[in-house]
Design a protein around this motif. Structure first.
Motif, PDB file in Angstrom:
ATOM      1  N   GLN A  74      51.036 -24.871 -93.541  1.00 48.81           N
ATOM      2  CA  GLN A  74      49.748 -25.286 -94.091  1.00 48.81           C
ATOM      3  C   GLN A  74      48.598 -24.485 -93.505  1.00 48.81           C
ATOM      4  O   GLN A  74      47.606 -24.216 -94.192  1.00 48.81           O
ATOM      5  N   ILE A  75      48.697 -24.089 -92.232  1.00 49.64           N
ATOM      6  CA  ILE A  75      47.628 -23.313 -91.615  1.00 49.64           C
ATOM      7  C   ILE A  75      47.640 -21.871 -92.118  1.00 49.64           C
ATOM      8  O   ILE A  75      46.591 -21.295 -92.440  1.00 49.64           O
ATOM      9  N   LYS A  76      48.814 -21.278 -92.207  1.00 49.12           N
ATOM     10  CA  LYS A  76      48.907 -19.876 -92.626  1.00 49.12           C
ATOM     11  C   LYS A  76      48.560 -19.685 -94.096  1.00 49.12           C
ATOM     12  O   LYS A  76      48.055 -18.642 -94.498  1.00 49.12           O
ATOM     13  N   TYR A  77      48.836 -20.698 -94.932  1.00 51.60           N
ATOM     14  CA  TYR A  77      48.569 -20.598 -96.373  1.00 51.60           C
ATOM     15  C   TYR A  77      47.604 -21.699 -96.772  1.00 51.60           C
ATOM     16  O   TYR A  77      47.892 -22.542 -97.619  1.00 51.60           O
ATOM     17  N   ASP A  78      46.432 -21.688 -96.124  1.00 53.17           N
ATOM     18  CA  ASP A  78      45.454 -22.754 -96.303  1.00 53.17           C
ATOM     19  C   ASP A  78      44.866 -22.761 -97.711  1.00 53.17           C
ATOM     20  O   ASP A  78      44.499 -23.811 -98.229  1.00 53.17           O
ATOM     21  N   GLU A  79      44.769 -21.594 -98.348  1.00 52.33           N
ATOM     22  CA  GLU A  79      44.141 -21.532 -99.664  1.00 52.33           C
ATOM     23  C   GLU A  79      45.107 -21.905-100.798  1.00 52.33           C
ATOM     24  O   GLU A  79      44.704 -22.000-101.945  1.00 52.33           O
ATOM     25  N   PHE A  80      46.370 -22.140-100.473  1.00 58.92           N
ATOM     26  CA  PHE A  80      47.359 -22.490-101.474  1.00 58.92           C
ATOM     27  C   PHE A  80      47.753 -23.965-101.355  1.00 58.92           C
ATOM     28  O   PHE A  80      47.740 -24.533-100.253  1.00 58.92           O
ATOM     29  N   LYS A  81      48.100 -24.550-102.467  1.00 58.91           N
ATOM     30  CA  LYS A  81      48.580 -25.930-102.486  1.00 58.91           C
ATOM     31  C   LYS A  81      50.081 -25.914-102.204  1.00 58.91           C
ATOM     32  O   LYS A  81      50.885 -25.516-103.045  1.00 58.91           O
ATOM     33  N   VAL A  82      50.459 -26.339-101.000  1.00 53.56           N
ATOM     34  CA  VAL A  82      51.829 -26.207-100.527  1.00 53.56           C
ATOM     35  C   VAL A  82      52.562 -27.531-100.714  1.00 53.56           C
ATOM     36  O   VAL A  82      52.079 -28.582-100.290  1.00 53.56           O
ATOM     37  N   ARG A  83      53.709 -27.466-101.375  1.00 49.55           N
ATOM     38  CA  ARG A  83      54.583 -28.635-101.525  1.00 49.55           C
ATOM     39  C   ARG A  83      56.008 -28.219-101.216  1.00 49.55           C
ATOM     40  O   ARG A  83      56.522 -27.275-101.808  1.00 49.55           O
ATOM     41  N   ALA A  90      42.152 -14.741 -79.199  1.00 47.97           N
ATOM     42  CA  ALA A  90      41.042 -13.883 -79.606  1.00 47.97           C
ATOM     43  C   ALA A  90      40.480 -14.270 -80.970  1.00 47.97           C
ATOM     44  O   ALA A  90      39.410 -13.789 -81.350  1.00 47.97           O
ATOM     45  N   SER A  91      41.182 -15.122 -81.716  1.00 48.33           N
ATOM     46  CA  SER A  91      40.730 -15.537 -83.045  1.00 48.33           C
ATOM     47  C   SER A  91      39.907 -16.817 -82.937  1.00 48.33           C
ATOM     48  O   SER A  91      40.118 -17.647 -82.039  1.00 48.33           O
ATOM     49  N   TRP A  92      39.006 -17.011 -83.885  1.00 52.64           N
ATOM     50  CA  TRP A  92      38.132 -18.180 -83.823  1.00 52.64           C
ATOM     51  C   TRP A  92      38.889 -19.478 -84.085  1.00 52.64           C
ATOM     52  O   TRP A  92      38.496 -20.540 -83.603  1.00 52.64           O
ATOM     53  N   ASP A  93      39.999 -19.437 -84.858  1.00 55.24           N
ATOM     54  CA  ASP A  93      40.776 -20.647 -85.111  1.00 55.24           C
ATOM     55  C   ASP A  93      42.019 -20.749 -84.220  1.00 55.24           C
ATOM     56  O   ASP A  93      42.838 -21.653 -84.400  1.00 55.24           O
ATOM     57  N   LEU A  94      42.175 -19.818 -83.266  1.00 54.50           N
ATOM     58  CA  LEU A  94      43.226 -19.842 -82.228  1.00 54.50           C
ATOM     59  C   LEU A  94      44.632 -19.655 -82.777  1.00 54.50           C
ATOM     60  O   LEU A  94      45.599 -19.754 -82.018  1.00 54.50           O
ATOM     61  N   ILE A  95      44.787 -19.389 -84.057  1.00 54.32           N
ATOM     62  CA  ILE A  95      46.105 -19.293 -84.680  1.00 54.32           C
ATOM     63  C   ILE A  95      46.271 -17.901 -85.280  1.00 54.32           C
ATOM     64  O   ILE A  95      45.364 -17.385 -85.942  1.00 54.32           O
TER      65      ILE A  95
END
Length: 414
Positions: free
Chosen positions: A190-199, A300-305
């Motif tokens: 869900q974090i890596k593909y936040d812009e997609f609706k994952v089911r 180093a990333s703002w969302d830590l992931i």
């Protein structure tokens, strides 16, 4: 949301009650050391679960003294479960203004369809409860259930008998760790593909349960068997794993020469941010000690992931873990005690090595056939086996691709 909240609360309550009952039995049999260790692991994850739920819901800045009092009594998951169920059953009974609009891309094969959905206040509150219980389940699994499972298996072998409460606690902790690893895998998607609706389909859940269950069971069995043969040598093995995975994100941050992220919490000072990052890194190290985390930290990333799927990093982890588990089991085989004289030791070694190999096989099946966003992968498991990724990368460097706003170009960048 209802299933996740109920399952997390049930596992929390059942594990804590079994630990207390087992401590009373240890007290009657004068096993003070086992009682202290069992109670310590039960209380540590209980306190950390309360802190996680309180921090995520921001209760310290709100006037809710009764909820805070229940958290002090270690009843935070229970009151959160009741609150979430009340919101769930009251949702939709009266019209309410929407809170925000969610824009997602619905995947069907390699085609994507943009969709919009209005999210009301009730749905937003339920999402907050769901996210809080997901993170609490991961904390409970790897900071409480994993050490508890290892301890109870070690006690069983040392004392050479099984108590009913101990059997129940072993089963519940194994379920809790598997559930926490499953939640961790879903969170990573869900974090890596936040812009997609994952089911995820039932086959994907089944594949992940087999993958995570076999991986955790064989890893824990290897540690316990090694500790029964070489008791004091298991301490440097465990501390070495924790130190390696704890230092790895900080070494990557130092290599990039990036400053500490200030997006953890705006109200925290630099010292508070450093403490929070250390706690997150410690949880990351605990997860990787027992299984692959699937969520890679990038301080180093703002969302830590780190949202990039690295096949080489995954292959390096499983190769290292396979060699380590094999080494631990082989050392147990040569230094085992007389307790295993009626056990076919070579067969047990073969079963553990085969079990971990099956876990890796189910992991590859999941990414190749059951991953909900597998059509967005630039390369998949079969490509890595055929070395197609090397040839495709070389071909892409020779030719300059034309920019296109299609889903395929976005997926390749992703």
């Amino acid at each position: 949301v209802k299933f996740l909240v109920l399952l997390s609360t049930a596992l929390y309550c059942a594990e804590f009650v079994c630990a207390v009952v087992l401590c009373s039995e240890y007290s009657e049999s004068l096993d003070r050391l086992w009682m202290a260790a069992t109670l310590t692991f039960a209380l540590v994850h209980a306190f950390l679960t309360q802190l996680a739920l309180t921090f995520i819901h921001r209760d310290l800045g709100r006037d809710r003294p009764f909820v805070l009092f229940l958290h002090l009594l270690l009843l935070g998951p229970v009151v959160r479960c009741i609150e979430a169920l009340v919101i769930y059953f009251q949702a939709g009974k009266k019209e309410e203004p929407y809170f925000t609009i969610s824009r997602k891309v619905k995947l069907k094969g390699s085609q994507g369809t943009p969709t919009e959905r209005e999210i009301g206040h009730s749905a937003h509150k339920l999402a907050a409860h769901r996210n809080a219980f997901k993170r609490a389940a991961v904390i409970q699994a790897f900071l409480g259930s994993a050490p508890q499972l290892t301890l109870q298996l070690y006690i069983t072998i040392q004392e050479k008998y099984m108590l009913p409460a101990r059997v129940a606690l072993i089963v519940i902790t194994l379920l809790s760790i598997t559930y926490g690893a499953l939640v961790c895998s879903v969170l990573a998607i869900q974090i890596k593909y936040d812009e997609f609706k994952v089911r995820l389909r039932p086959a994907a859940y089944l594949c992940m349960v087999l993958w995570r269950g076999l991986e955790i069971a064989t890893r824990t069995a290897a540690l316990v068997l090694f500790s029964t043969a070489l008791t004091y040598w298991v301490i440097p093995v465990g501390l070495g794993n924790l130190a390696l995975f704890f230092a790895l994100p900080w070494l990557l941050l130092w290599r990039k020469k990036a400053p500490l992220p200030d997006s953890v919490e705006k109200s925290l000072s630099k010292a508070g941010t450093l403490v929070a990052l250390c706690l997150v890194t410690f949880l990351y190290a605990c997860i990787n000690t027992f299984c692959y985390s699937t969520i890679q930290l990038n301080l180093a990333s703002w969302d830590l992931i780190d949202k990039h799927l690295s096949w080489s990093q995954m292959a390096a982890y499983y190769a290292f873990r396979f060699l380590e588990n094999t080494f631990l089991v082989v050392m147990w085989y040569f230094f085992r005690s007389d307790f295993y004289e009626y056990v076919c030791a070579p067969l047990l070694v073969l079963q553990l090595v085969t079990g971990y190999g099956m876990a890796v096989a189910f992991m590859m099946i999941f990414y190749q056939y059951c991953h909900p966003c597998r059509h967005l992968f630039r390369h998949n498991v079969a490509d890595c086996f055929r070395c197609d990724c090397c040839r495709k990368d070389a071909a892409s460097q020779r030719s300059t691709p034309k920019p296109s706003p299609s889903l395929g170009t976005r997926s390749a960048d992703c």
